[in-house]
Design a protein around this motif. Structure first.
Motif, mmCIF file in Angstrom:
data_model
loop_
_atom_site.group_PDB
_atom_site.id
_atom_site.type_symbol
_atom_site.label_atom_id
_atom_site.label_comp_id
_atom_site.label_asym_id
_atom_site.label_seq_id
_atom_site.Cartn_x
_atom_site.Cartn_y
_atom_site.Cartn_z
ATOM 1 N N SER A 142 1.411 -1.519 0.349
ATOM 2 C CA SER A 142 -0.353 0.297 0.098
ATOM 3 C C SER A 142 0.680 1.383 0.358
ATOM 4 O O SER A 142 0.104 2.124 -0.822
ATOM 5 N N ASP A 143 2.135 1.688 0.735
ATOM 6 C CA ASP A 143 3.242 2.154 0.453
ATOM 7 C C ASP A 143 3.187 3.269 -0.657
ATOM 8 O O ASP A 143 3.641 4.097 -0.868
ATOM 9 N N ARG A 144 3.247 1.604 -1.668
ATOM 10 C CA ARG A 144 3.595 2.218 -3.067
ATOM 11 C C ARG A 144 2.499 2.676 -3.384
ATOM 12 O O ARG A 144 2.441 3.658 -4.956
ATOM 13 N N ASN A 145 1.146 2.790 -2.875
ATOM 14 C CA ASN A 145 0.589 3.041 -4.111
ATOM 15 C C ASN A 145 0.141 4.697 -3.122
ATOM 16 O O ASN A 145 -1.404 5.075 -2.774
ATOM 17 N N ILE A 146 0.610 5.220 -3.627
ATOM 18 C CA ILE A 146 0.574 7.068 -3.426
ATOM 19 C C ILE A 146 0.306 8.093 -4.556
ATOM 20 O O ILE A 146 0.570 7.379 -5.680
ATOM 21 N N SER A 147 -0.545 9.010 -3.749
ATOM 22 C CA SER A 147 -0.356 9.931 -5.280
ATOM 23 C C SER A 147 1.412 11.325 -4.241
ATOM 24 O O SER A 147 0.723 11.241 -3.230
ATOM 25 N N THR A 148 1.198 11.638 -5.062
ATOM 26 C CA THR A 148 2.392 12.589 -5.276
ATOM 27 C C THR A 148 2.368 13.757 -5.624
ATOM 28 O O THR A 148 2.069 13.821 -6.998
ATOM 29 N N THR A 149 3.041 15.109 -5.628
ATOM 30 C CA THR A 149 3.091 16.186 -6.571
ATOM 31 C C THR A 149 4.756 16.712 -6.538
ATOM 32 O O THR A 149 4.769 16.719 -5.229
ATOM 33 N N GLY A 150 5.065 17.681 -6.199
ATOM 34 C CA GLY A 150 6.925 17.999 -7.244
ATOM 35 C C GLY A 150 6.590 18.965 -7.743
ATOM 36 O O GLY A 150 6.308 18.714 -8.807
ATOM 37 N N ALA A 151 8.056 19.174 -7.406
ATOM 38 C CA ALA A 151 9.052 20.555 -8.784
ATOM 39 C C ALA A 151 9.699 19.417 -9.158
ATOM 40 O O ALA A 151 10.411 18.697 -8.599
#
Lengths: 379, 379, 379
Positions: C35-44
């Protein structure tokens, strides 16, 4: 160059303008019964480099990095489309990192606030993401109203190892009266935060009415893992020629996870502020977006004039007492702003503060005084 | 564009000029009996972005951030007023962060020093605040003298949780002889530091004659909580056409708190240096403020010339032996500077160093050699 | 201003051009059994400020700082000489920090890669110094070939307390066929690293086909102190009008010290990718240096056109199984790139990934999907 700084435009319609912001602060505290609070400090409230520009008539971009407070932070980093929907209505869509709107002070740039620090609503009710966040922002402006909605994740400089917390944040204002002399301003804002499972503790330590004294804060005390929060605020006030007055109120309701035994905790803040431009200019308030703005100085110092002089006053209240060990605080500020020209000003604030904390190093009733000053250039 | 880089001036009298500084170093060490000292390293001595400009004829500003040495540091961030008091006397008042004056080398920008690193007086007697500090600076320049006084707190990137340490630092010079061929320079400087109660230990580990070898240092050894310090220095020397020679001496007297049992500890340093510009240019020394400056190259490489070539030599001495476990060191440097044009140069330094530490990892007499080089552009 | 951004040239032949790069990413993962791989992230992915320019006809310089990923990094900081050896051959020598060449993707700027992230060869076989390094670079370009060689130490922001690791890295390409419609590209690269004695452990944790999910990685597992490494790679492919296709293969052979009992460990990676520009432009590939480049958009969106649209696909393979606890991974990517004009684009990537790690938090076979997007401006 009407804005007083260079802007470069290519034949192809690309424009580029450097941005810079230097805010140098000095501050003295006295009168507290805690000696650690009676300190003198200096710092840079902002030290920014960046650029902005447009491409064609519809596309714009901005980038700014702040080096103040011993940290490097990308603040603005966005691009957007702007479209005129009718003669009076313009809409824009941004992607990237941008100041999200929240109250009058919270929607105003750090170089344009009438006091050294933004008011208690802005500081005490800040979402976990802070002032900025990476995501989408939509803004639509009419002749006497605007609506802004942002859906953002965490700031640019956050972790890539866990889900982002997400925040929906919006604000709107309406001017029921708008004349050449001024406006009546009604506004409202709100946000909803969904916390990532990696947020296992949420504590708020809000600095009171200043930035450069880490010890004058109001504490919620240790809480625990939060689930989500909802916040809202109201804005009421107006301007009349050189006069302005605004009241703001807000609450943030944090829902903690069952395991904390906390349930819902409500943080509250209020502020009333007013100002008078003594030198004849209009109050430095941008009706279009409902924010403070830089003064349009009639007689700049560099052309032999006096500049613009503004007297300001504020009362503000922070109430974290709904938390088991939450504190309270109040502050009264009187200020003098001297705008040398459109891009520079000198500020002086006298602040009387009261805190009553139930946790942290400064428990129990306390009061004291702060004298703060700022020298600023911003373009 | 006489300075060789773009400067933008608006009709309203606002000017803006980008600033950039890239100093790329490489360095080899050998001959030490400690193998950890015989290392080769590379680094950026400076990597800066910034801007400067003026508003009208009296107001000026400068902002610069340095990204070298794995740290981000706001160096310059100030604005100032400049006023002509008479035909020959100009005074200015700055607020913000600016290089404070201390000796010839210590008052010279890192891009204009004749050696890779500033001399022992500058390095070994640096106040706790470092080269920069946030506060007020006043400078007044006559035709053959100048006086500079600064009152500063801690650097921009310091803590807001405790009282700032404060430093009063001043410098003056006088040219008893000033002709078209050169000057005789007499100078003096001093500072007084009052340490914040949060300064519970003061140790000086001064790098010797170089920047990129962390292991070639002179140590005071562990001391304790200081109360205040006083420092002074003297400058004597001059220029004659392409020749220059200067001697500097300085001491810093640190008063420790009674609990340390140390009393007063005196740190001492001295340096003698000289240079010869072989290609006919004047020595790169700015008489007005008594600092080194960039070469005004007669035949730039980019116009088919040879550039300017300068030979330099220095002896310097650091003496921390007044501290119970304080060390000593001496260094001899020979250098060749090749100025390609007004904004770029290549440097080569050969350094023979001796240290005799009583504490740290390199105890006892040691000697060795350093070969260092730099490629530089600065505008 | 043909490049769409301002460039300033002085009468004396000094030019200055600001540089900016903003790459804003958002990413969703799903389908992993962790589950720790199924994440949503944002970044520059990049947030850069800088400048570049020339002095006279032979000298050039560039400086850029990146503020993305919660770290400040000086990327480019170099100056160079450029000389025309004949009508078709140009050579240049740089000193400073510059992207070192390694494969097609690895030699391409982060704003010009056809996928959100560079391919497995670039990521999995990166030398210890990373993409940049401080030292000397020589590049020579003919009409249908080029050779680049760099000798570099550690990046700008590295330690000064120990010997630098050193890397010799080179790359060459040849176009046996070069017509107005396209080229056949043959290329090869290699590097040799000598590790400083301060490198006591070398572990590779390579992100797979993406940047913003720290948990989707392939691990070599714990290794030990390395002595040196040798790496090589091959490039084969070409362009034909709007079509392009390339295959790359590479290996890195790390020699560990006898005490580790490891001997030689071979890391391997391969990638095949192809693209099709649907709107009629040529494939965005710079034949001269054998790298991807920005699209030359025929009908920019800001002039009422559609922009340029490109479909891309990639398969890549990472094989660390020669290490005792080394993992493996494969990824398939389909992408859509929309170039609004010469300096901005929007990207969408769908990635199917497989990993099979023997160490770390995600051991055993796993697969999942990533959806990533980017908004970009770069000049």
């Amino acid at each position: 160059w009407s804005e007083g700084d260079p802007k470069f435009v290519s034949p192809g319609g690309f424009s580029f303008r450097p941005r810079g912001r230097i805010l140098i602060d000095g501050q003295l505290a006295s009168g507290s019964r805690f000696s650690d609070r009676n300190i003198s400090t200096t710092g840079a409230r902002a030290a920014r480099l960046g650029f902005e520009g447009t491409y064609g008539s519809n596309f714009f971009y901005q980038f700014e990095v702040d080096f103040a407070d011993a940290a490097t932070e990308v603040t603005s980093a966005y691009f957007g489309w702007r479209k005129k929907l009718s003669n009076s209505v313009t809409t824009e869509l941004n992607v990237g990192s941008r100041l999200t709107e929240r109250g009058i002070d919270g929607s105003t740039g750090s170089d344009q606030t009438p006091f050294l620090e933004r008011n208690a609503i802005t500081i005490a009710l800040v979402p976990l993401k802070g002032f900025f966040g990476l995501g989408f922002t939509s803004k639509t402006f009419g002749s006497n109203w605007h609506v802004a909605v942002s859906v953002v994740g965490e700031p640019i400089n956050s972790s890539s190892a866990s889900d982002d917390s997400t925040t929906i944040i919006g604000r709107a204002h309406w001017n029921p009266i708008k004349t050449s002399a001024g406006v009546v301003h009604l506004g409202a804002w709100g946000y909803h935060e969904d916390y990532s499972s990696s947020v296992t503790n949420l504590t708020v330590n809000a600095r009171e009415a200043n930035r450069y004294n880490d010890n004058i804060r109001i504490f919620t005390g240790p809480l625990g893992a939060p689930n989500h929060s909802n916040a809202f605020g109201l804005e009421l006030g107006g301007t009349h020629n050189g006069l302005w007055a605004f009241g703001e109120y807000g609450e943030r309701h944090i829902q903690f996870r069952p395991s904390t035994g906390l349930g819902l905790v409500k943080l509250k803040a209020a502020a009333v502020s007013a100002g008078w431009v003594m030198t004849g200019e209009k109050a430095p308030f941008a009706q279009r977006g409902g924010t403070f703005t830089m003064m349009d100085v009639a007689n700049p110092v560099f052309e032999g004039g006096l500049g613009a002089i503004e007297l300001v006053a504020r009362y503000e209240n922070t109430d974290f007492s709904d938390a088991p060990l939450g504190g309270k605080g109040r502050a009264w500020t009187a200020g003098l702003n001297w705008y040398l020209n459109d891009i520079s000003r000198v500020m002086l604030n006298y602040i009387h503060f009261k805190t009553n904390n139930k946790s942290g190093d400064y428990v129990g009733p306390d009061a004291g005084n702060l004298l703060g000053t700022r020298f600023q250039i911003s373009f």
